[in-house]
Design a protein around this motif. Structure first.
Motif, short mmCIF file in Angstrom:
data_model
loop_
_atom_site.label_atom_id
_atom_site.label_comp_id
_atom_site.label_asym_id
_atom_site.label_seq_id
_atom_site.Cartn_x
_atom_site.Cartn_y
_atom_site.Cartn_z
N SER A 87 -2.76 89.49 22.71
CA SER A 87 -3.50 88.70 21.84
C SER A 87 -4.71 88.20 22.56
N ILE A 88 -5.82 88.29 21.49
CA ILE A 88 -7.11 87.81 21.97
C ILE A 88 -7.66 86.39 21.36
N ALA A 89 -6.71 85.89 20.57
CA ALA A 89 -7.07 84.59 19.79
C ALA A 89 -7.18 83.69 20.69
N ALA A 90 -8.59 82.91 20.67
CA ALA A 90 -8.88 81.94 21.30
C ALA A 90 -7.90 80.43 21.25
N GLY A 91 -7.30 80.07 22.52
CA GLY A 91 -6.71 79.11 22.11
C GLY A 91 -5.35 79.04 21.81
N VAL A 92 -4.85 80.18 21.34
CA VAL A 92 -3.43 80.49 21.03
C VAL A 92 -2.45 80.71 22.22
N PRO A 93 -1.61 79.76 22.85
CA PRO A 93 -0.91 79.97 24.10
C PRO A 93 0.16 81.34 23.83
N THR A 94 0.59 81.88 25.01
CA THR A 94 1.54 82.84 25.00
C THR A 94 2.50 82.51 24.34
N GLU A 95 3.06 81.44 24.96
CA GLU A 95 4.45 80.98 24.43
C GLU A 95 4.42 81.01 22.84
N PHE A 96 3.59 80.66 22.17
CA PHE A 96 3.62 80.51 20.74
C PHE A 96 3.60 81.93 20.07
N VAL A 97 2.88 82.91 20.86
CA VAL A 97 2.97 84.36 20.22
C VAL A 97 4.36 84.91 20.71
N GLU A 98 4.91 84.47 21.73
CA GLU A 98 6.16 85.07 22.10
C GLU A 98 7.41 84.72 21.30
N ALA A 99 7.06 83.61 20.62
CA ALA A 99 8.16 83.08 19.69
C ALA A 99 8.29 84.15 18.56
N TYR A 100 7.23 85.00 18.18
CA TYR A 100 7.33 85.58 16.97
C TYR A 100 7.24 87.05 17.10
N THR A 101 7.83 87.41 18.17
CA THR A 101 7.86 88.98 18.46
C THR A 101 8.71 89.35 19.70
N ASP A 102 9.35 90.60 19.50
CA ASP A 102 10.20 91.11 20.76
C ASP A 102 9.43 91.73 21.79
N ALA A 103 8.36 92.09 21.32
CA ALA A 103 7.50 92.88 22.25
C ALA A 103 6.83 92.13 23.66
N ASP A 104 6.56 92.93 24.61
CA ASP A 104 5.97 92.21 25.84
C ASP A 104 4.82 91.62 25.28
N VAL A 105 4.19 90.45 25.69
CA VAL A 105 2.94 89.57 25.25
C VAL A 105 2.11 89.54 26.33
N VAL A 106 0.91 90.05 26.26
CA VAL A 106 -0.19 89.99 27.21
C VAL A 106 -1.23 89.12 26.42
N ARG A 107 -1.82 88.15 27.08
CA ARG A 107 -2.80 87.43 26.60
C ARG A 107 -4.40 87.74 27.16
N ILE A 108 -5.17 88.03 26.51
CA ILE A 108 -6.66 88.13 27.36
C ILE A 108 -7.66 87.50 26.53
N MET A 109 -8.82 86.96 27.34
CA MET A 109 -9.81 86.58 26.71
C MET A 109 -10.90 87.47 27.18
N PRO A 110 -11.36 88.56 26.20
CA PRO A 110 -12.53 89.57 26.31
C PRO A 110 -13.82 89.04 26.06
N ASN A 111 -14.71 90.04 26.01
CA ASN A 111 -16.01 89.64 25.38
C ASN A 111 -16.76 90.99 24.79
N LEU A 112 -17.85 90.53 24.17
CA LEU A 112 -18.27 91.69 23.10
C LEU A 112 -18.78 92.91 24.08
#
Length: 257
Positions: A87-112
């Motif tokens: 997930s690269i969505a700004a401000g979206v916590p990992t815990e929120f994403v994990e609740a929707y998927t069985d996949a391993d979740v990694v959160r990153i903030m990349p840039n252009l």
């Protein structure tokens, strides 16, 4: 070849698509409902599609959409435990994403700069060797704690805009002194690029490197005296703080979700 997909081909998503493709280590499925966005990355994709189920077939799935539509995308996205959702969505916590998927979740903030494989990224989560290699393919990353993601978003996510601002300021100063715009921009931008590489590769601190450039009674020390006497550092700090505050505001929207 690692099978990857990117859902959301706006500015950041398209930069990831391009950088991953240029690395030569990935097949890349680009997914978006905007046909023009897909056309823009077609030359850097194995496949373009509007079908999220096709994107879900990849080993690593990037969700690169705006925060306000993350939940809708996650509702449609069916992944298994042997896949990784990045997930690269700004401000979206990992815990929120994990609740929707069985996949391993990694959160990153990349840039252009992912587009040119010079990305700076902050990453949190269980980073497998494969994910580490993937991030290395498009730049450099720092592994941080989830609680540090807001400040990281401000530093490296918003940071390129701050650097562009400074490059433009130096460019305009060069133009005012008689250089044409292209000459001044090349000199300013390459100077930032070289200085950044020096910081990354040299063991000396920024303060020590400034001293190394400043000869007594020379031109650089004269300019540095102006900066030291100004509020330039405070203005940069204020810009970073403002971006951090906004990241926290975005995250607060998901606290009760």
């Amino acid at each position: 070849m690692v099978r990857t997909s990117v859902i959301g081909c706006g500015n950041m998503g398209s930069a990831l698509v391009t950088g991953l493709w240029k690395s030569g280590n990935h097949t890349v499925i680009a997914c978006d409902l905007d046909s023009e966005a897909l056309a823009a990355v077609a030359d850097y994709s194995t496949e373009t599609t509007e079908d999220i189920s096709r994107a879900a077939e990849a080993d690593v799935v990037f969700v690169a959409v705006k925060p306000d539509i993350v939940e809708a995308v996650l509702d449609e996205l069916e992944l298994s435990a042997d896949q990784t959702l990045v997930s690269i969505a700004a401000g979206v916590p990992t815990e929120f994403v994990e609740a929707y998927t069985d996949a391993d979740v990694v959160r990153i903030m990349p840039n252009l700069a992912a587009e040119t494989r010079d990305m700076a990224a902050a990453a949190t989560g269980d980073l497998s060797p494969a994910i580490r290699e993937l991030l290395d393919d498009v730049g450099e990353f720092a592994e941080i704690q989830e609680a540090q993601m807001d400040i990281a978003t401000a530093v490296n996510g918003s940071g390129p805009a701050f650097v562009f601002y400074l490059i433009d300021a130096m460019t305009q100063a060069g133009v005012a002194g008689g250089l044409d715009h292209e000459e001044a921009e090349t000199l300013a931008a390459q100077t930032f690029k070289g200085a950044a590489e020096t910081i990354l590769r040299d063991d000396r601190s920024a303060e020590e490197l400034i001293d190394a450039v400043c000869s007594p009674n020379g031109t650089t020390i004269e300019g540095m005296e102006v900066l030291w006497d100004s509020d330039a550092d405070e203005a940069v700090a204020d810009a970073v703080a403002a971006a951090e505050r906004r990241s926290k505001e975005l995250a607060a929207d998901f606290d009760d979700a």
